[in-house]
Design a protein around this motif. Structure first.
Motif, mmCIF file in Angstrom:
data_model
loop_
_atom_site.group_PDB
_atom_site.id
_atom_site.type_symbol
_atom_site.label_atom_id
_atom_site.label_comp_id
_atom_site.label_asym_id
_atom_site.label_seq_id
_atom_site.Cartn_x
_atom_site.Cartn_y
_atom_site.Cartn_z
ATOM 1 N N ASN A 187 0.840 -1.196 0.000
ATOM 2 C CA ASN A 187 0.000 0.000 0.000
ATOM 3 C C ASN A 187 0.880 1.253 0.000
ATOM 4 O O ASN A 187 1.646 1.471 -0.916
ATOM 5 N N ASN A 188 0.826 2.060 1.042
ATOM 6 C CA ASN A 188 1.613 3.301 1.089
ATOM 7 C C ASN A 188 2.747 3.241 2.103
ATOM 8 O O ASN A 188 3.235 4.271 2.561
ATOM 9 N N ILE A 189 3.173 2.035 2.465
ATOM 10 C CA ILE A 189 4.265 1.840 3.415
ATOM 11 C C ILE A 189 5.424 1.157 2.709
ATOM 12 O O ILE A 189 5.231 0.192 1.964
ATOM 13 N N GLY A 190 6.646 1.671 2.929
ATOM 14 C CA GLY A 190 7.824 1.089 2.300
ATOM 15 C C GLY A 190 8.985 0.999 3.278
ATOM 16 O O GLY A 190 9.082 1.770 4.232
ATOM 17 N N VAL A 191 9.884 0.039 3.019
ATOM 18 C CA VAL A 191 11.083 -0.138 3.828
ATOM 19 C C VAL A 191 12.275 -0.224 2.880
ATOM 20 O O VAL A 191 12.278 -1.004 1.926
ATOM 21 N N ASN A 192 13.302 0.610 3.140
ATOM 22 C CA ASN A 192 14.521 0.620 2.338
ATOM 23 C C ASN A 192 15.723 0.360 3.234
ATOM 24 O O ASN A 192 15.754 0.797 4.391
ATOM 25 N N VAL A 193 16.722 -0.333 2.696
ATOM 26 C CA VAL A 193 17.990 -0.539 3.386
ATOM 27 C C VAL A 193 19.108 -0.221 2.401
ATOM 28 O O VAL A 193 18.943 -0.347 1.180
ATOM 29 N N GLY A 194 20.250 0.200 2.932
ATOM 30 C CA GLY A 194 21.347 0.532 2.037
ATOM 31 C C GLY A 194 22.663 0.677 2.755
ATOM 32 O O GLY A 194 22.738 0.688 3.988
ATOM 33 N N ILE A 195 23.711 0.779 1.955
ATOM 34 C CA ILE A 195 25.060 0.999 2.451
ATOM 35 C C ILE A 195 25.705 2.071 1.577
ATOM 36 O O ILE A 195 25.692 1.971 0.348
ATOM 37 N N HIS A 196 26.210 3.106 2.219
ATOM 38 C CA HIS A 196 26.838 4.232 1.523
ATOM 39 C C HIS A 196 28.308 4.345 1.927
ATOM 40 O O HIS A 196 28.760 3.729 2.882
ATOM 41 N N ASP A 197 29.027 5.166 1.171
ATOM 42 C CA ASP A 197 30.434 5.484 1.440
ATOM 43 C C ASP A 197 31.348 4.266 1.326
ATOM 44 O O ASP A 197 32.328 4.129 2.046
ATOM 45 N N ILE A 198 31.028 3.348 0.403
ATOM 46 C CA ILE A 198 31.939 2.253 0.090
ATOM 47 C C ILE A 198 33.092 2.820 -0.747
ATOM 48 O O ILE A 198 32.886 3.694 -1.585
ATOM 49 N N LEU A 199 34.286 2.340 -0.522
ATOM 50 C CA LEU A 199 35.490 2.808 -1.214
ATOM 51 C C LEU A 199 35.824 4.252 -0.866
ATOM 52 O O LEU A 199 36.605 4.887 -1.568
ATOM 53 N N TYR A 200 35.255 4.751 0.207
ATOM 54 C CA TYR A 200 35.498 6.134 0.618
ATOM 55 C C TYR A 200 36.939 6.275 1.090
ATOM 56 O O TYR A 200 37.415 5.494 1.916
ATOM 57 N N SER A 201 37.645 7.239 0.560
ATOM 58 C CA SER A 201 39.044 7.469 0.941
ATOM 59 C C SER A 201 39.129 8.684 1.853
ATOM 60 O O SER A 201 38.624 9.759 1.526
ATOM 61 N N ALA A 202 39.749 8.502 3.019
ATOM 62 C CA ALA A 202 39.880 9.589 3.990
ATOM 63 C C ALA A 202 41.219 9.459 4.689
ATOM 64 O O ALA A 202 41.847 8.400 4.697
ATOM 65 N N ASP A 203 41.662 10.560 5.298
ATOM 66 C CA ASP A 203 42.943 10.549 5.997
ATOM 67 C C ASP A 203 42.884 9.762 7.295
ATOM 68 O O ASP A 203 43.910 9.310 7.802
ATOM 69 N N GLN A 204 41.703 9.597 7.866
ATOM 70 C CA GLN A 204 41.546 8.907 9.134
ATOM 71 C C GLN A 204 40.663 7.666 8.965
ATOM 72 O O GLN A 204 39.886 7.570 8.016
ATOM 73 N N PRO A 205 40.768 6.682 9.881
ATOM 74 C CA PRO A 205 39.893 5.501 9.806
ATOM 75 C C PRO A 205 38.427 5.902 9.854
ATOM 76 O O PRO A 205 38.056 6.876 10.503
ATOM 77 N N HIS A 206 37.590 5.144 9.192
ATOM 78 C CA HIS A 206 36.176 5.484 9.133
ATOM 79 C C HIS A 206 35.352 4.219 8.931
ATOM 80 O O HIS A 206 35.860 3.176 8.530
ATOM 81 N N ARG A 207 34.085 4.347 9.216
ATOM 82 C CA ARG A 207 33.133 3.257 8.995
ATOM 83 C C ARG A 207 32.284 3.571 7.773
ATOM 84 O O ARG A 207 32.020 4.735 7.461
ATOM 85 N N VAL A 208 31.838 2.518 7.091
ATOM 86 C CA VAL A 208 30.874 2.733 6.019
ATOM 87 C C VAL A 208 29.553 3.135 6.654
ATOM 88 O O VAL A 208 29.310 2.929 7.842
ATOM 89 N N SER A 209 28.670 3.695 5.841
ATOM 90 C CA SER A 209 27.407 4.231 6.352
ATOM 91 C C SER A 209 26.275 3.264 6.021
ATOM 92 O O SER A 209 25.932 3.085 4.845
ATOM 93 N N LEU A 210 25.722 2.645 7.044
ATOM 94 C CA LEU A 210 24.583 1.744 6.896
ATOM 95 C C LEU A 210 23.308 2.467 7.312
ATOM 96 O O LEU A 210 23.336 3.308 8.214
ATOM 97 N N PHE A 211 22.194 2.150 6.672
ATOM 98 C CA PHE A 211 20.950 2.777 7.096
ATOM 99 C C PHE A 211 19.759 1.886 6.760
ATOM 100 O O PHE A 211 19.805 1.030 5.871
ATOM 101 N N SER A 212 18.704 2.072 7.507
ATOM 102 C CA SER A 212 17.393 1.493 7.216
ATOM 103 C C SER A 212 16.367 2.613 7.315
ATOM 104 O O SER A 212 16.472 3.493 8.165
ATOM 105 N N LEU A 213 15.384 2.572 6.435
ATOM 106 C CA LEU A 213 14.448 3.690 6.295
ATOM 107 C C LEU A 213 13.031 3.155 6.144
ATOM 108 O O LEU A 213 12.773 2.264 5.333
ATOM 109 N N PHE A 214 12.126 3.702 6.941
ATOM 110 C CA PHE A 214 10.712 3.350 6.882
ATOM 111 C C PHE A 214 9.938 4.586 6.419
ATOM 112 O O PHE A 214 10.106 5.673 6.976
ATOM 113 N N SER A 215 9.098 4.409 5.414
ATOM 114 C CA SER A 215 8.398 5.561 4.833
ATOM 115 C C SER A 215 6.893 5.310 4.774
ATOM 116 O O SER A 215 6.436 4.161 4.664
#
Length: 214
Positions: free
Chosen positions: A47-75
């Motif tokens: 109906n009008n309800i959705g669920v999204n999941v994703g992972i961002h910032d893969i292969l991200y290059s930075a001067d300091q250690p970092h984590r990839v960005s995981l998220f889940s989204l309910f709309s």
């Protein structure tokens, strides 16, 4: 920043981002830049309800250690009167979705799994191009407002003001450094590339099209 996004027939959204960061102090000549890869997908829709999941910032290059960005989204999306519609979202994110100082010299290993809220109001203004949209977001650190203005069928102008709650500190600096929670004006252009349709070769020779099926 430059962002490319594509959607597969299976519903996977892929993105590629290239960012050039500003200089952080007057005595720094180095300009930092990075490339990152993103993917997300809607895993549930009813109906009008959705669920999204994703992972961002893969292969991200930075001067300091970092984590990839995981998220889940309910709309949740609802149609209103007079050709208005509203979509509300609620989600959780880690990494740079949780907190981003916009300084690649900072690590985000201590960032928590922050929640965020969003609201998108679709209006009948410029409806023939998709409609003007008003945006609001609370990302766990500040309040952001924006608008998405379709200029035609292919071009969209996006304007936003981040950290609206600190608008009185718009020109504040910390010893020449940009503050992580400083308000900012963001402007972007979006171009939709039309999908190419495959044109099947037509032949007037009887039976020729079936030769390669044997």
């Amino acid at each position: 920043a430059t962002y490319f996004k594509g959607i597969t027939t299976e519903g996977y959204n892929f993105g590629l981002t290239y960012n050039t960061a500003p200089r952080y102090s007057e005595d720094t000549n180095q300009e930092l830049s990075f490339l990152s890869f993103h993917v997300h997908k809607q895993i549930f829709k009813r109906n009008n309800i959705g669920v999204n999941v994703g992972i961002h910032d893969i292969l991200y290059s930075a001067d300091q250690p970092h984590r990839v960005s995981l998220f889940s989204l309910f709309s949740y999306q609802q149609t209103l009167q007079n050709n208005y519609d509203i979509e509300t979202t609620f989600g959780f994110g880690s990494g740079y979705i949780s907190f981003d100082s916009h300084d690649t010299r900072d690590n985000n290993l201590s960032s928590k799994n922050e929640f965020f809220l969003g609201c998108k109001l679709g209006t009948p203004i410029l409806q023939k191009y998709g409609g003007l949209k008003l945006l609001m977001e609370y990302d766990g650190w500040g309040l952001n407002f924006g608008t998405s203005i379709p200029l035609n069928y292919a071009w969209t102008l996006n304007i936003a003001l981040t950290h609206f709650e600190k608008i009185q500190n718009f020109d504040d600096l910390d010893g020449g450094f940009i503050l992580p929670d400083a308000p900012a004006l963001a402007v972007g252009f979006q171009m939709n590339i039309p999908k190419l349709k495959y044109q099947k070769v037509q032949t007037s020779v009887d039976g020729l099209s079936g030769l390669y099926k044997k």
